[in-house]
Motif scaffolding. Structure first.
Motif, short mmCIF file in Angstrom:
data_model
loop_
_atom_site.label_atom_id
_atom_site.label_comp_id
_atom_site.label_asym_id
_atom_site.label_seq_id
_atom_site.Cartn_x
_atom_site.Cartn_y
_atom_site.Cartn_z
N HIS A 205 7.19 -1.49 -11.22
CA HIS A 205 6.92 -0.05 -11.20
C HIS A 205 5.67 0.28 -12.02
O HIS A 205 4.75 0.94 -11.52
CB HIS A 205 8.15 0.68 -11.75
CG HIS A 205 8.09 2.18 -11.62
ND1 HIS A 205 8.90 2.88 -10.76
CD2 HIS A 205 7.32 3.10 -12.25
CE1 HIS A 205 8.62 4.18 -10.86
NE2 HIS A 205 7.67 4.34 -11.77
N ALA B 280 4.96 3.46 -6.60
CA ALA B 280 5.58 2.73 -7.72
C ALA B 280 7.08 2.53 -7.47
O ALA B 280 7.64 1.46 -7.72
CB ALA B 280 5.36 3.48 -9.03
N GLU C 132 3.77 8.07 -7.58
CA GLU C 132 5.16 7.80 -7.93
C GLU C 132 5.91 7.13 -6.77
O GLU C 132 6.73 6.24 -6.98
CB GLU C 132 5.85 9.13 -8.31
CG GLU C 132 7.03 8.99 -9.22
CD GLU C 132 6.73 8.17 -10.47
OE1 GLU C 132 5.90 8.64 -11.27
OE2 GLU C 132 7.31 7.10 -10.64
N HIS D 297 1.71 1.72 -11.04
CA HIS D 297 1.03 2.87 -11.65
C HIS D 297 -0.31 2.45 -12.25
O HIS D 297 -1.31 3.16 -12.14
CB HIS D 297 1.88 3.46 -12.79
CG HIS D 297 2.98 4.37 -12.31
ND1 HIS D 297 2.81 5.28 -11.29
CD2 HIS D 297 4.25 4.53 -12.75
CE1 HIS D 297 3.95 5.94 -11.11
NE2 HIS D 297 4.83 5.50 -11.97
ZN LIG Z 1 6.74 6.11 -12.33
#
Ligand SMILES: [Zn+2]
Length: 427
Positions: A280, A304, A301, A284
């Motif tokens: 994740h 990710a 987001e 990002h």
């Molecule tokens: Zn995040």
């Protein structure tokens, strides 16, 4: 003293990865090295141990034994009912529906409090959420209830209890100590530093983190279409050390962030959850490296989130997640991509959860309608300062609203229309 002797004296660990051998050792300066070419490894560093075993992910395989002692007819009827609930919950866990699974397991325990199995699975779920005390009490309950037929599971439960002691120590602000000592790892794609407590609890820690990061780089490279050329800085903390260093930065609880380096909380005996977190945060980090920012937030987001799910073997959204989004479309409470382009701030808890799902759904739709090179182009155009709408139109042929329409259509397509005219035409 020769350099080689320094290396040999400071030998830490040697790890064998599944495919290629990966060797890890610490030199006299305290720097941990990783190499996959045996020729570059000091001879004394070659003997050693395997990489960290995933204590929580690789438990005993197969079905747990059926309840041993014969009981009254009514009791066994209830037992078979609660066993069916447990089997359903295990299937939920495999699909990633952990909240559903936890509810089901609790209800199985209400029907039959003598059943050991729900405690076994609840311990795993609690531990993954960092609820170590509750995980411990479920393991103890399991050991109290599980008979001899459960021997394999009993042994694994004892091992997990020992590992939880390390987790509780690293999470305890009082025992974290104030002298922060760090171990550095040299790697072609990463500059890794981890709190020395992590390596003390688990000698194969460094090689495991390296393996997770190499996997993250591979998966993120496929999904975002690009990876940075420069090595990425990664800092790993025990829970209490992370809070001590970074609590002041956030008004809410976090387990990781990126500020030019990736910072994450790690378990002493990391398992799938550290791997998921690294996937994740690395996504990002790559997004920010390529675009110079974090917007559109839903795309950042969403990508990710998909990378994190890939680390757990999930391709996209679960059926119940798509269903909850579909209900929001029907109810007129769908959160538009335009609303969550600048950030998720200002949303209540429930809306924020839904915003994550909207973002993941949109990223999933984009993934299935583009090639990796197209996604790389999206990031590149954003990095050149082009607007969201310009970028999406140039690469995907539609601006934000057009993507939003397609995503809603895709979400609804999993569910047959009910014939209610208010829902619009069949999709
Ligand atoms: Zn995040």
């Amino acid at each position: 003293m020769s350099r080689r002797l320094h290396l040999a004296l400071a030998l830490l660990a040697v790890a064998a990865a599944a495919q290629a051998d990966v060797f890890t050792w610490v030199d006299a300066a305290g720097v941990t090295h990783i190499a996959d070419d045996p020729a570059s490894v000091p001879p004394d560093a070659r003997m050693g141990r395997d990489g960290l075993r995933d204590l929580w992910g690789e438990g005993p395989q197969g079905r747990m034994p059926a309840a041993g002692t014969p009981r009254a007819a009514r009791a066994s009827l209830e037992t078979s009912r609660s066993r069916r609930i447990v089997e359903g919950a295990v299937a939920d866990i495999e699909r990633g529906e952990t909240a559903l699974a936890a509810t089901a397991l609790e209800s199985a325990l209400r029907i039959d409090p003598r059943l050991p199995d729900p405690h076994w699975y609840l311990a795993g779920l609690d531990r993954e959420r960092g609820r170590y005390a509750s995980a411990e009490s479920h393991l103890r309950a399991f050991l109290g209830l599980a008979g001899e037929a459960y021997e394999l599971w009993r042994n694994a439960a004892e091992e997990r209890l020992r590992a939880l002691v390390d987790e509780q120590r690293l999470a305890d602000p009082k025992s974290a100590g104030d002298a922060d000592a760090w171990v550095g790892v040299a790697h072609p794609h990463f500059r890794i530093q981890y709190h020395s407590d992590l390596g003390r609890a688990e000698p194969a820690y460094a090689s495991t983190v390296v393996r997770y990061l190499e996997e993250a780089r591979h998966v993120v490279g496929e999904r975002l279409g690009t990876v940075p050329e420069e090595p990425m800085g990664v800092v790993l903390y025990g829970k209490a050390a992370y809070l001590r260093a970074h609590r002041h930065r956030f008004s809410f609880q976090t387990v990781g962030f990126y500020d030019g380096r990736i910072h994450v909380v790690s378990a002493a005996h990391p398992a799938g959850e550290l791997r998921a977190l690294l996937f994740h945060e690395y996504a990002h980090a790559v997004f920010r490296e390529q675009t110079g920012g974090d917007r559109p937030y839903w795309l950042n987001e969403g990508l990710a989130e998909l990378c994190e799910r890939a680390s757990r073997g999930q391709a996209g959204l679960t059926r119940s997640e798509r269903s909850s989004l579909s209900q929001r479309i029907d109810a007129g409470t769908w959160i538009p991509l335009r609303r969550i382009a600048p950030s998720f701030s200002g949303l209540g808890d429930e809306d924020a959860r839904s915003a994550y799902l909207v973002a993941a759904a949109a990223a999933r739709w984009i993934e299935t309608h583009s090639r990796p090179a197209d996604r790389a182009r999206v990031l590149e155009l954003l990095g050149e300062g082009r607007s969201d709408d310009d970028t999406l139109s140039a690469v995907l042929g539609r601006p934000t609203e057009g993507v939003d329409d397609e995503v809603r259509r895709w979400v609804r397509s999993a569910f047959p229309t009910t014939g209610n005219a208010a829902l619009g035409p069949p999709l």
